[in-house]
Write a protein that holds these residues in place. Structure first.
Motif, PDB file in Angstrom:
ATOM      1  N   ARG A   1      32.736 -51.415  52.853  1.00  0.00           N
ATOM      2  CA  ARG A   1      32.517 -49.994  53.138  1.00  0.00           C
ATOM      3  C   ARG A   1      32.422 -49.181  51.849  1.00  0.00           C
ATOM      4  O   ARG A   1      31.584 -48.279  51.718  1.00  0.00           O
ATOM      5  CB  ARG A   1      33.634 -49.456  54.027  1.00  0.00           C
TER       6      ARG A   1
ATOM      7  N   ARG B   1      35.734 -60.515  59.789  1.00  0.00           N
ATOM      8  CA  ARG B   1      36.842 -59.728  60.337  1.00  0.00           C
ATOM      9  C   ARG B   1      36.519 -58.237  60.227  1.00  0.00           C
ATOM     10  O   ARG B   1      35.925 -57.803  59.250  1.00  0.00           O
ATOM     11  CB  ARG B   1      38.138 -60.018  59.596  1.00  0.00           C
ATOM     12  N   GLU B   2      36.952 -57.491  61.215  1.00  0.00           N
ATOM     13  CA  GLU B   2      36.660 -56.067  61.235  1.00  0.00           C
ATOM     14  C   GLU B   2      37.737 -55.218  60.570  1.00  0.00           C
ATOM     15  O   GLU B   2      37.583 -54.006  60.447  1.00  0.00           O
ATOM     16  CB  GLU B   2      36.438 -55.606  62.670  1.00  0.00           C
ATOM     17  N   LYS B   3      38.817 -55.843  60.140  1.00  0.00           N
ATOM     18  CA  LYS B   3      39.897 -55.125  59.450  1.00  0.00           C
ATOM     19  C   LYS B   3      40.266 -55.908  58.192  1.00  0.00           C
ATOM     20  O   LYS B   3      40.040 -57.100  58.115  1.00  0.00           O
ATOM     21  CB  LYS B   3      41.132 -54.997  60.342  1.00  0.00           C
TER      22      LYS B   3
ATOM     23  N   TYR C   1      32.705 -62.960  52.933  1.00  0.00           N
ATOM     24  CA  TYR C   1      33.107 -62.218  54.121  1.00  0.00           C
ATOM     25  C   TYR C   1      33.119 -63.110  55.349  1.00  0.00           C
ATOM     26  O   TYR C   1      32.140 -63.780  55.648  1.00  0.00           O
ATOM     27  CB  TYR C   1      32.148 -61.046  54.321  1.00  0.00           C
TER      28      TYR C   1
ATOM     29  N   VAL D   1      36.582 -55.971  54.341  1.00  0.00           N
ATOM     30  CA  VAL D   1      35.720 -55.023  55.047  1.00  0.00           C
ATOM     31  C   VAL D   1      35.852 -53.629  54.433  1.00  0.00           C
ATOM     32  O   VAL D   1      34.867 -52.882  54.351  1.00  0.00           O
ATOM     33  CB  VAL D   1      35.962 -55.037  56.572  1.00  0.00           C
TER      34      VAL D   1
END
Length: 148
Positions: A128, A118-120, A115, A124
């Motif tokens: 989740r 990045r949030e997108k 990882y 990710v």
């Protein structure tokens, strides 16, 4: 992730896979989506030579993607070495990568995730999915490079 970056994290990836093997995990899955996923599969299949109990599964999003992958000799060889191949849908659908991540999370007890913060994106989303299902996750953090 570039091939160069993937090669840099390959030793850590192998360490996490060996640790999983030492912890009793023998079933591994990869979506073969990018360089890291292919490196993961390569490492697992290499370890399988000394550990015949290992099982490697390819989880491919849709049929046409599998057909295109088989046109590349190196990827075809990896796929041919897998114990099984699961194709989730026959044709591409916009939600297919979310469905792939859901499938991987549902069928995993431990996820090894590379990882970059990045949030997108797919990684990710996978994180989740793993958290939602309260599965174990081993993260290999890779910093984003900021170029000035």
């Amino acid at each position: 992730m570039s091939e160069e970056q993937t090669e840099k994290i390959r030793p850590v990836l192998k360490e996490k896979i060996v640790k999983a093997l030492d912890d009793g995990f023998v079933k591994f899955m990869s979506s073969f989506t990018g360089n890291v996923d292919r490196a993961f599969a390569e490492i697992v299949l290499e370890l399988k030579k000394d550990h015949p109990e290992i099982q490697m599964s390819a989880v491919i999003s849709y049929g046409n993607k599998l057909n295109r992958m088989k046109e590349q000799e190196d990827i075809k060889a990896l796929l041919d070495s897998c114990d099984d191949i699961t194709v989730l849908k026959e044709d591409y659908q916009p939600s297919i990568y979310i469905e792939r991540n859901r499938y991987l999370a549902e069928h995993s007890d431990r996820a090894i995730i590379v990882y970059d913060g990045r949030e997108k994106g797919a990684t990710v989303n996978m994180i989740r999915q793993i958290h939602r299902r309260h599965k174990e996750m081993q993260e290999i953090p890779v910093g984003l490079e900021i170029r000035l």
